[in-house]
Design a protein around this motif. Structure first.
Motif, PDB file in Angstrom:
ATOM      1  N   ARG A  12      92.576  72.583  35.857  1.00 37.16           N
ATOM      2  CA  ARG A  12      92.394  73.983  35.477  1.00 37.16           C
ATOM      3  C   ARG A  12      93.746  74.701  35.368  1.00 37.16           C
ATOM      4  N   ASN A  13      94.665  74.437  36.329  1.00 36.90           N
ATOM      5  CA  ASN A  13      95.985  75.067  36.278  1.00 36.90           C
ATOM      6  C   ASN A  13      96.763  74.642  35.036  1.00 36.90           C
ATOM      7  N   HIS A  16      95.248  76.402  31.978  1.00 39.07           N
ATOM      8  CA  HIS A  16      95.619  77.811  31.922  1.00 39.07           C
ATOM      9  C   HIS A  16      97.094  77.984  31.588  1.00 39.07           C
TER      10      HIS A  16
END
Length: 216
Positions: A12-13, A16
């Motif tokens: 997810r990091n 993003h």
């Protein structure tokens, strides 16, 4: 002490950081949006071949998904580009990064080295039947496995099952579908060394997912 890999938050990091949607990551890697979403929410563990598929599709080292946070100043790709040619890695007892899957518990070694020529892994085998394991898996490159503990049955699509005891090993083309199964009730552990050339990986992705776009 071995640390559990936080695959979901790391993915997810990374997404993003680059401003990618789940649909864009799906297009780059060939993994479904549902699989990616469940992985980010820690509802699904990825097998080794899927981790390789994810890392190659996003053009990052596989260890990116085991890091607690993204790296500054360009991240892993930039760090790898400026790394000195002479490098080494020492793995102490109980070190490494662990990834738990339904069939294997993987411990990835030398994870501080990016863009390695091969990936060293210690795996504890938990599945004890093909019914429990599910479909055989395949990924590009070649694979060497040395049995550290217990008795392992190696199934491949073109050969009869091979029974290996501690101290015995196998080397095979890992684009041939395969599965490691534990025999008996004792703990079964193997040291695996996996090589995944980009061309072989892309061929595998095209076979399974059709048109695959290489990310530069």
């Amino acid at each position: 002490m071995t640390k559990a890999a936080h695959l979901g938050p790391a993915l997810r990091n990374l997404r993003h950081q680059h401003g990618w949607t789940l649909a864009e990551v799906s297009e780059k890697t060939g993994l479904s949006i549902s699989t990616l979403s469940k992985t980010e929410r820690n509802q699904l563990s990825l097998t080794y071949d899927k981790l390789v598929q994810l890392s190659q599709g996003l053009n990052v080292d596989i260890t990116t998904f085991f890091e607690a946070s993204s790296q500054p100043d360009g991240g892993p790709a930039k760090a790898a580009a400026t790394a000195p040619a002479s490098r080494r890695s020492i793995n102490r007892a109980d070190s490494g990064l662990m990834v738990a899957t339904p069939n294997y518990d993987y411990v990835y070694l030398s994870t501080e080295l990016l863009n390695k020529k091969f990936v060293p892994i210690v795996a504890e085998i938990r599945a004890r039947s093909l019914e429990e394991f599910g479909p055989l898996v395949a990924h590009g490159g070649e694979e060497f496995a040395y049995v550290l503990e217990g008795t392992v049955v190696v199934h491949t699509e073109h050969y009869a099952p091979a029974v290996l005891k501690a101290g015995e090993s196998i080397y095979f083309d890992s684009s041939m579908a395969h599965a490691y199964l534990a025999q008996g009730s004792e703990t079964c552990r193997v040291m695996c060394i996996c090589s995944t050339p980009e061309s072989a990986l892309l061929d595998s992705l095209k076979e399974h997912f059709g048109d695959v776009r290489q990310v530069s």
